[in-house]
Scaffold this motif. Structure first.
Motif, PDB file in Angstrom:
ATOM      1  N   ASP A  52       0.860  -1.173   0.000  1.00  0.00           N
ATOM      2  CA  ASP A  52       0.000   0.000   0.000  1.00  0.00           C
ATOM      3  C   ASP A  52       0.911   1.242   0.000  1.00  0.00           C
ATOM      4  O   ASP A  52       1.694   1.412   0.928  1.00  0.00           O
ATOM      5  CB  ASP A  52      -0.895   0.005   1.238  1.00  0.00           C
ATOM      6  N   PRO A  53       0.874   2.094  -1.047  1.00  0.00           N
ATOM      7  CA  PRO A  53      -0.092   2.105  -2.153  1.00  0.00           C
ATOM      8  C   PRO A  53       0.128   0.928  -3.107  1.00  0.00           C
ATOM      9  O   PRO A  53       1.161   0.271  -3.075  1.00  0.00           O
ATOM     10  CB  PRO A  53       0.203   3.434  -2.842  1.00  0.00           C
ATOM     11  N   VAL A  54      -0.864   0.718  -3.959  1.00  0.00           N
ATOM     12  CA  VAL A  54      -0.856  -0.426  -4.861  1.00  0.00           C
ATOM     13  C   VAL A  54       0.204  -0.242  -5.950  1.00  0.00           C
ATOM     14  O   VAL A  54       0.772   0.834  -6.122  1.00  0.00           O
ATOM     15  CB  VAL A  54      -2.241  -0.633  -5.502  1.00  0.00           C
ATOM     16  N   TYR A  55       0.449  -1.309  -6.698  1.00  0.00           N
ATOM     17  CA  TYR A  55       1.376  -1.248  -7.817  1.00  0.00           C
ATOM     18  C   TYR A  55       0.840  -0.294  -8.889  1.00  0.00           C
ATOM     19  O   TYR A  55      -0.345   0.029  -8.916  1.00  0.00           O
ATOM     20  CB  TYR A  55       1.566  -2.644  -8.425  1.00  0.00           C
ATOM     21  N   LEU A  56       1.728   0.130  -9.751  1.00  0.00           N
ATOM     22  CA  LEU A  56       1.340   1.098 -10.777  1.00  0.00           C
ATOM     23  C   LEU A  56       0.245   0.582 -11.701  1.00  0.00           C
ATOM     24  O   LEU A  56      -0.511   1.368 -12.275  1.00  0.00           O
ATOM     25  CB  LEU A  56       2.565   1.502 -11.603  1.00  0.00           C
ATOM     26  N   ASP A  57       0.135  -0.763 -11.828  1.00  0.00           N
ATOM     27  CA  ASP A  57      -0.926  -1.304 -12.688  1.00  0.00           C
ATOM     28  C   ASP A  57      -2.255  -1.458 -11.953  1.00  0.00           C
ATOM     29  O   ASP A  57      -3.243  -1.920 -12.527  1.00  0.00           O
ATOM     30  CB  ASP A  57      -0.504  -2.637 -13.296  1.00  0.00           C
ATOM     31  N   GLY A  58      -2.298  -1.081 -10.663  1.00  0.00           N
ATOM     32  CA  GLY A  58      -3.556  -1.049  -9.925  1.00  0.00           C
ATOM     33  C   GLY A  58      -3.821  -2.214  -8.999  1.00  0.00           C
ATOM     34  O   GLY A  58      -4.758  -2.155  -8.198  1.00  0.00           O
ATOM     35  N   HIS A  59      -3.033  -3.296  -9.050  1.00  0.00           N
ATOM     36  CA  HIS A  59      -3.284  -4.416  -8.135  1.00  0.00           C
ATOM     37  C   HIS A  59      -2.480  -4.242  -6.851  1.00  0.00           C
ATOM     38  O   HIS A  59      -1.511  -3.477  -6.802  1.00  0.00           O
ATOM     39  CB  HIS A  59      -2.980  -5.757  -8.815  1.00  0.00           C
ATOM     40  N   GLN A  60      -2.891  -4.930  -5.787  1.00  0.00           N
ATOM     41  CA  GLN A  60      -2.269  -4.738  -4.476  1.00  0.00           C
ATOM     42  C   GLN A  60      -1.353  -5.880  -4.076  1.00  0.00           C
ATOM     43  O   GLN A  60      -0.574  -5.743  -3.138  1.00  0.00           O
ATOM     44  CB  GLN A  60      -3.345  -4.559  -3.387  1.00  0.00           C
ATOM     45  N   GLY A  61      -1.406  -6.994  -4.751  1.00  0.00           N
ATOM     46  CA  GLY A  61      -0.615  -8.151  -4.357  1.00  0.00           C
ATOM     47  C   GLY A  61      -1.509  -9.241  -3.796  1.00  0.00           C
ATOM     48  O   GLY A  61      -2.737  -9.177  -3.895  1.00  0.00           O
ATOM     49  N   ILE A  62      -0.893 -10.242  -3.201  1.00  0.00           N
ATOM     50  CA  ILE A  62      -1.629 -11.415  -2.726  1.00  0.00           C
ATOM     51  C   ILE A  62      -1.380 -11.602  -1.227  1.00  0.00           C
ATOM     52  O   ILE A  62      -0.232 -11.699  -0.784  1.00  0.00           O
ATOM     53  CB  ILE A  62      -1.180 -12.688  -3.470  1.00  0.00           C
ATOM     54  N   ALA A  63      -2.456 -11.655  -0.459  1.00  0.00           N
ATOM     55  CA  ALA A  63      -2.359 -11.942   0.977  1.00  0.00           C
ATOM     56  C   ALA A  63      -2.953 -13.324   1.233  1.00  0.00           C
ATOM     57  O   ALA A  63      -4.131 -13.562   0.951  1.00  0.00           O
ATOM     58  CB  ALA A  63      -3.105 -10.891   1.784  1.00  0.00           C
ATOM     59  N   ASN A  64      -2.139 -14.242   1.724  1.00  0.00           N
ATOM     60  CA  ASN A  64      -2.591 -15.618   1.953  1.00  0.00           C
ATOM     61  C   ASN A  64      -3.457 -15.758   3.200  1.00  0.00           C
ATOM     62  O   ASN A  64      -4.212 -16.728   3.313  1.00  0.00           O
ATOM     63  CB  ASN A  64      -1.387 -16.548   2.074  1.00  0.00           C
ATOM     64  N   TRP A  65      -3.322 -14.824   4.135  1.00  0.00           N
ATOM     65  CA  TRP A  65      -4.060 -14.894   5.397  1.00  0.00           C
ATOM     66  C   TRP A  65      -4.685 -13.542   5.694  1.00  0.00           C
ATOM     67  O   TRP A  65      -4.064 -12.502   5.484  1.00  0.00           O
ATOM     68  CB  TRP A  65      -3.127 -15.256   6.555  1.00  0.00           C
ATOM     69  N   SER A  66      -5.881 -13.541   6.234  1.00  0.00           N
ATOM     70  CA  SER A  66      -6.492 -12.301   6.712  1.00  0.00           C
ATOM     71  C   SER A  66      -5.884 -11.940   8.064  1.00  0.00           C
ATOM     72  O   SER A  66      -5.260 -12.771   8.730  1.00  0.00           O
ATOM     73  CB  SER A  66      -8.005 -12.471   6.857  1.00  0.00           C
ATOM     74  N   GLU A  67      -6.087 -10.701   8.470  1.00  0.00           N
ATOM     75  CA  GLU A  67      -5.566 -10.290   9.782  1.00  0.00           C
ATOM     76  C   GLU A  67      -6.247 -11.069  10.905  1.00  0.00           C
ATOM     77  O   GLU A  67      -5.608 -11.420  11.900  1.00  0.00           O
ATOM     78  CB  GLU A  67      -5.771  -8.791   9.981  1.00  0.00           C
ATOM     79  N   GLU A  68      -7.518 -11.355  10.742  1.00  0.00           N
ATOM     80  CA  GLU A  68      -8.237 -12.124  11.767  1.00  0.00           C
ATOM     81  C   GLU A  68      -7.652 -13.525  11.900  1.00  0.00           C
ATOM     82  O   GLU A  68      -7.497 -14.041  13.021  1.00  0.00           O
ATOM     83  CB  GLU A  68      -9.719 -12.212  11.404  1.00  0.00           C
ATOM     84  N   GLU A  69      -7.293 -14.126  10.789  1.00  0.00           N
ATOM     85  CA  GLU A  69      -6.710 -15.471  10.826  1.00  0.00           C
ATOM     86  C   GLU A  69      -5.332 -15.460  11.488  1.00  0.00           C
ATOM     87  O   GLU A  69      -5.022 -16.329  12.322  1.00  0.00           O
ATOM     88  CB  GLU A  69      -6.611 -16.029   9.404  1.00  0.00           C
ATOM     89  N   VAL A  70      -4.505 -14.492  11.121  1.00  0.00           N
ATOM     90  CA  VAL A  70      -3.169 -14.414  11.718  1.00  0.00           C
ATOM     91  C   VAL A  70      -3.266 -14.135  13.214  1.00  0.00           C
ATOM     92  O   VAL A  70      -2.517 -14.700  14.017  1.00  0.00           O
ATOM     93  CB  VAL A  70      -2.321 -13.338  11.013  1.00  0.00           C
TER      94      VAL A  70
END
Length: 292
Positions: A52-70
């Protein structure tokens, strides 16, 4: 040696935490098994790091776990006296892990984040306050000029050139340790002295490149600290190893060059002349020559 029990997002969390507890029976003076390993994201360079901020092409990447899960896993693991060890490289991923450790972790268990390519300014202080350890890749603190230009085309603003905030960890009182991550960056050195030169100069001696993020370079003494006593602290063995003092094991290297006083660009030339483990010589140049 430290061994971590890795849990993937498709696994049954509770069952695998119980298996991780069972693995503790293999712990010994030379093997420690008290870590849970998670991968929360990938690498920013590949576009899979969660940023954050996102990549120049507009995507943010991949998160394998949510904050609640971690947060839930951290709470359950720490209650079982297991330390968390999470791979997080994007600043949004690092922030998610810090939030989970702060909200659910036990500070005395030294929960760790590994890689930390990007870190938000406010997270350094929280890491220090909650005894969150940073296992940082000192090996990565350089880049060829062409790669630096490529990263500028992928990331927004200065994030591309602010990858590994080593000095900020020390400045904020965060316990930072070194890992080599070799051969992920296979053209880089895999020895501690080559790595030390990189984080002192910002340049890999075989590359003709500009120094990388010079305001985050560290001193030789800090580099040695990250390679020795801080590693022992991360492993919960600082009372036995990591420095030379009365009552500790005699684990040390004899080196062919004084890496604290030699010219910076010669640090990589240092080689182990002899290695002592628990007071016994287990390697020396003479032994190697005899074998040859």
């Amino acid at each position: 040696m430290g061994a971590a029990y890795e849990i993937e997002s498709w696994m049954d969390i509770d069952k695998n935490l119980e298996k991780a507890v069972e693995v503790q029976k293999y712990s010994s003076n030379h093997v420690k098994t008290n870590w849970i390993k998670l991968f929360i994201d990938g690498t920013p360079e590949s576009g899979t790091g969660f940023i954050d901020p996102v990549y120049l092409d507009g995507h943010q990447g991949i998160a394998n776990w949510s904050e609640e899960e971690v947060t839930d896993i951290t709470r359950k693991a720490n209650e079982k006296n297991l330390t968390m060890h999470i791979h997080a490289m994007g600043n949004a991923a690092v922030n998610r892990v810090v939030n989970s450790y702060v909200n659910a972790g036990k500070d005395e268990l030294r929960n760790t984040i590994v890689h930390l390519r990007n870190v938000n300014a406010e997270d350094f202080k929280r890491m220090a306050e909650h005894n969150i350890y940073a296992a940082e890749g000192m090996l990565w603190h350089h880049n060829a000029d062409d790669l630096q230009e490529t990263l500028l085309q992928v990331f927004q603003g200065k994030m591309a050139l602010k990858g590994y905030p080593l000095k900020s960890f020390f400045d904020n009182g965060v316990n930072v340790t070194s890992h080599s991550d070799f051969p992920a960056l296979s053209h880089s050195p895999d020895d501690p002295f080559g790595i030390m030169e990189i984080v002192v100069t910002g340049v890999y001696h075989e590359e003709n490149a500009k120094p990388w993020w010079t305001e985050e370079l560290i001193t030789r003494e800090q580099a040695i600290t990250a390679l020795t006593i801080n590693v022992a602290k991360q492993m919960f063995i600082e009372n036995k190893r990591g420095s030379i003092s009365t009552g500790k094991f005699a684990d040390f290297l004899l080196v062919t060059k004084d890496v604290l006083t030699c010219p910076e660009k010669e640090i990589h030339e240092a080689k182990p002349a002899a290695t002592y483990f628990e007071g016994k010589k287990v390697f020396s140049i003479q032994i190697l020559r005899a074998v040859e």
